[in-house]
Design a protein around this motif. Structure first.
Motif, PDB file in Angstrom:
ATOM      1  N   VAL A  29      79.985  59.388  17.590  1.00  0.00           N
ATOM      2  CA  VAL A  29      79.717  59.286  18.973  1.00  0.00           C
ATOM      3  C   VAL A  29      80.621  58.204  19.397  1.00  0.00           C
ATOM      4  O   VAL A  29      80.382  56.821  18.824  1.00  0.00           O
ATOM      5  N   TYR A  30      81.439  58.284  20.313  1.00  0.00           N
ATOM      6  CA  TYR A  30      82.381  57.074  20.925  1.00  0.00           C
ATOM      7  C   TYR A  30      82.487  57.102  22.513  1.00  0.00           C
ATOM      8  O   TYR A  30      81.656  58.047  23.137  1.00  0.00           O
ATOM      9  N   LEU A  72      79.946  67.039  24.217  1.00  0.00           N
ATOM     10  CA  LEU A  72      80.371  67.724  22.851  1.00  0.00           C
ATOM     11  C   LEU A  72      81.936  67.641  23.202  1.00  0.00           C
ATOM     12  O   LEU A  72      82.610  68.131  24.041  1.00  0.00           O
ATOM     13  N   ARG A  73      82.628  66.978  22.166  1.00  0.00           N
ATOM     14  CA  ARG A  73      84.187  66.799  22.420  1.00  0.00           C
ATOM     15  C   ARG A  73      84.972  67.780  21.253  1.00  0.00           C
ATOM     16  O   ARG A  73      85.853  68.222  21.500  1.00  0.00           O
ATOM     17  N   ASP A  74      84.419  67.834  20.165  1.00  0.00           N
ATOM     18  CA  ASP A  74      84.998  68.505  19.082  1.00  0.00           C
ATOM     19  C   ASP A  74      83.802  68.892  17.992  1.00  0.00           C
ATOM     20  O   ASP A  74      83.162  68.114  17.690  1.00  0.00           O
ATOM     21  N   PHE A  89      81.185  63.388  19.431  1.00  0.00           N
ATOM     22  CA  PHE A  89      80.555  63.288  20.950  1.00  0.00           C
ATOM     23  C   PHE A  89      80.998  62.192  21.544  1.00  0.00           C
ATOM     24  O   PHE A  89      81.497  61.281  20.892  1.00  0.00           O
ATOM     25  N   GLN A  90      81.000  61.972  22.869  1.00  0.00           N
ATOM     26  CA  GLN A  90      81.580  61.064  23.857  1.00  0.00           C
ATOM     27  C   GLN A  90      80.375  60.767  24.618  1.00  0.00           C
ATOM     28  O   GLN A  90      79.832  61.471  25.449  1.00  0.00           O
ATOM     29  N   ARG A  91      80.096  59.367  24.910  1.00  0.00           N
ATOM     30  CA  ARG A  91      79.203  58.955  25.647  1.00  0.00           C
ATOM     31  C   ARG A  91      79.936  58.843  26.805  1.00  0.00           C
ATOM     32  O   ARG A  91      80.879  58.637  27.211  1.00  0.00           O
ATOM     33  N   VAL A  92      78.941  59.312  28.174  1.00  0.00           N
ATOM     34  CA  VAL A  92      79.223  59.200  29.288  1.00  0.00           C
ATOM     35  C   VAL A  92      78.255  58.605  30.384  1.00  0.00           C
ATOM     36  O   VAL A  92      76.985  58.731  29.721  1.00  0.00           O
TER      37      VAL A  92
END
Length: 216
Positions: A29-30, A72-74, A89-92
């Motif tokens: 997660v980034y 979810l990114r990939d 995953f990407q934090r938003v």
């Protein structure tokens, strides 16, 4: 949707392989902070990936007793096994501007004049579009109402009903088609004019007449 992730300390190919043997999926997660290595239960993730909303909506990730909003990114699947190998995953937050693909949901096609009256064929040229918006305005899907679709009509990206601050990314294409209506093949064949074959016969008759006159 909400899911649970666990912090992962070991990294590398060998560590990931051992993790998968215990029915876990390595991930990361980034964004909006320090990237964190995570692991998830494989079966829970596998069935979540089958749900459309998991791919195109904001998710709540519980990690180390704290809940974070992520996208979810990939994800990577095994070449031939039904097995998830890795997930990103990407934090938003509400101020994060994102680019994301969302599905198109077509409704009322069967009651449109094109289908109900003229028996036309409706082709869904696009099943998803890429959009840009703030994370807070991300739609789970875009609905396309075909109730007024008529024979010979096409719908384009410009016909989509978008929410606040949502913009479609077309990658240089001016206004791509999303739906096209075509006439059934049988109807086209019936409307085709019959070929005219009388003209050559008239020309042959004139040629014979000229030939007789020349002999005289």
């Amino acid at each position: 949707m909400k899911f649970v992730a666990y912090e992962r300390t070991q990294q590398g190919t060998g560590a990931s392989r051992r993790l998968r043997l215990t029915n876990k999926v390595p991930g990361i997660v980034y964004g909006a902070g320090t990237p964190k290595m995570i692991e998830l239960d494989h079966n829970a993730l596998y069935f979540a990936l089958k749900k459309e909303a998991f791919h195109s909506s904001l998710l709540e990730m519980e990690l180390a007793g704290k809940t974070e909003t992520v996208l979810l990114r990939d994800f990577q699947m095994h070449a031939w096994k039904q097995f998830v190998l890795h997930v990103d995953f990407q934090r938003v937050d509400e101020r994060t501007r994102i680019t994301k693909k969302v599905p198109l949901h077509y409704i009322n096609e069967e009651v449109s004049p094109a289908v109900k009256t003229d028996k036309c064929l409706v082709a869904h040229v696009m099943n998803e579009v890429e959009i840009q918006c703030l994370a807070a305005h991300l739609p789970e899907f875009l609905e396309v109402d075909l109730a007024n679709l008529v024979k010979g009509q096409s719908l384009h990206v410009s016909d989509l009903v978008l929410g606040t601050g949502v913009k479609v990314v077309t990658h240089g294409k001016k206004n791509p088609v999303i739906v096209a209506v075509t006439v059934p093949k049988e109807e086209v064949e019936e409307a085709a004019p019959a070929p005219v074959i009388a003209a050559p016969a008239a020309e042959n008759k004139k040629a014979k007449k000229d030939e007789r006159q020349n002999k005289k």
